[in-house]
Design an enzyme around this catalytic site. Sequence first.
Site, PDB file in Angstrom:
ATOM      1  CG  ASP A   1      10.789  -7.895   3.646  1.00  0.00           C
ATOM      2  OD1 ASP A   1       9.354  -7.119   4.266  1.00  0.00           O
ATOM      3  OD2 ASP A   1      11.624  -8.279   4.672  1.00  0.00           O
TER       4      ASP A   1
ATOM      5  CE1 TYR B   1      16.354   4.018   9.595  1.00  0.00           C
ATOM      6  CE2 TYR B   1      14.881   2.344   8.522  1.00  0.00           C
ATOM      7  CZ  TYR B   1      15.693   2.235   9.141  1.00  0.00           C
ATOM      8  OH  TYR B   1      15.213   1.670  11.045  1.00  0.00           O
TER       9      TYR B   1
ATOM     10  CG  HIS C   1      17.866  -1.334  -1.724  1.00  0.00           C
ATOM     11  ND1 HIS C   1      17.934  -0.458  -2.287  1.00  0.00           N
ATOM     12  CD2 HIS C   1      16.179  -2.058  -1.150  1.00  0.00           C
ATOM     13  CE1 HIS C   1      16.570   0.370  -1.677  1.00  0.00           C
ATOM     14  NE2 HIS C   1      16.015  -0.476  -1.189  1.00  0.00           N
ATOM     15  NE  ARG C   2      11.420  -1.045  -3.314  1.00  0.00           N
ATOM     16  CZ  ARG C   2      11.532  -0.375  -2.532  1.00  0.00           C
ATOM     17  NH1 ARG C   2      11.755   0.999  -1.961  1.00  0.00           N
ATOM     18  NH2 ARG C   2      11.898  -0.310  -0.628  1.00  0.00           N
TER      19      ARG C   2
ATOM     20  NE  ARG D   1      -3.354  -2.219   2.333  1.00  0.00           N
ATOM     21  CZ  ARG D   1      -4.903  -2.759   1.934  1.00  0.00           C
ATOM     22  NH1 ARG D   1      -5.207  -1.652   0.995  1.00  0.00           N
ATOM     23  NH2 ARG D   1      -5.418  -3.620   2.010  1.00  0.00           N
ATOM     24  CG  ASN D   2       5.588   1.996   0.059  1.00  0.00           C
ATOM     25  OD1 ASN D   2       5.671   3.771  -0.207  1.00  0.00           O
ATOM     26  ND2 ASN D   2       6.234   2.439   1.448  1.00  0.00           N
TER      27      ASN D   2
END
Length: 204
Positions: free
Chosen positions: A70, A155, A186-187, A10-11
């Site tokens: 995640d 962060y 990273h994503r 939901r982000n």
Amino acid sequence: MTGRVLLATRNAKKLRELQRIVGAEVTVLGLADVPDFPELPEDGATFEENALIKAVQTARETGEISLADDSGLEVDALNGMPGVLSARWSGTHGADEANNALLLAQLADVPDERRGAGFVSALALAVPGRKPVVVRGEWRGRIVRSATGVNGFGYDPLFVPTESDEAGDGRTSAELDPAEKDRLSHRGRAIRALLPQLRVALLS
């Protein structure tokens, strides 16, 4: 590559990131776009376990090709913490300012040369009726002593990627423009690693 994929989040910021990387031909949906279902707790011991929990359940409940991310921050001086607890490090899920403040307090006496850290993203793909797959993306850098920048979330204002240090500008992740962050993060790395399998799923 055309079609649609459901990202188990939901982000809104994660949704925008994925949409930018996969391109306009793929429609990215979020959990707010499908009927509600009771979500399983993210109680895995690793990023990969949590991503698989979310992706597999979402595909089963909705019948959609589903992705789940995640991700979090691993700090060397904290033995890899906050890790899978990153989003709720201060005790409240998604409380970015409180999480950042706690992390800075915990690292207050750690010298600059020992403030290494890395963002990690585990991205799982679940297609109904098929075995799920999961990939991992990592992004190394260091933690600064005060928050800088207004882009990104989590962060990002505390994390200076290695690429910024090598360029000599010392910009945090929150100071990078979206395209630059997508290329380095990273994503972004995890999504690009998973794109071949996603293409196959969308074409089949």
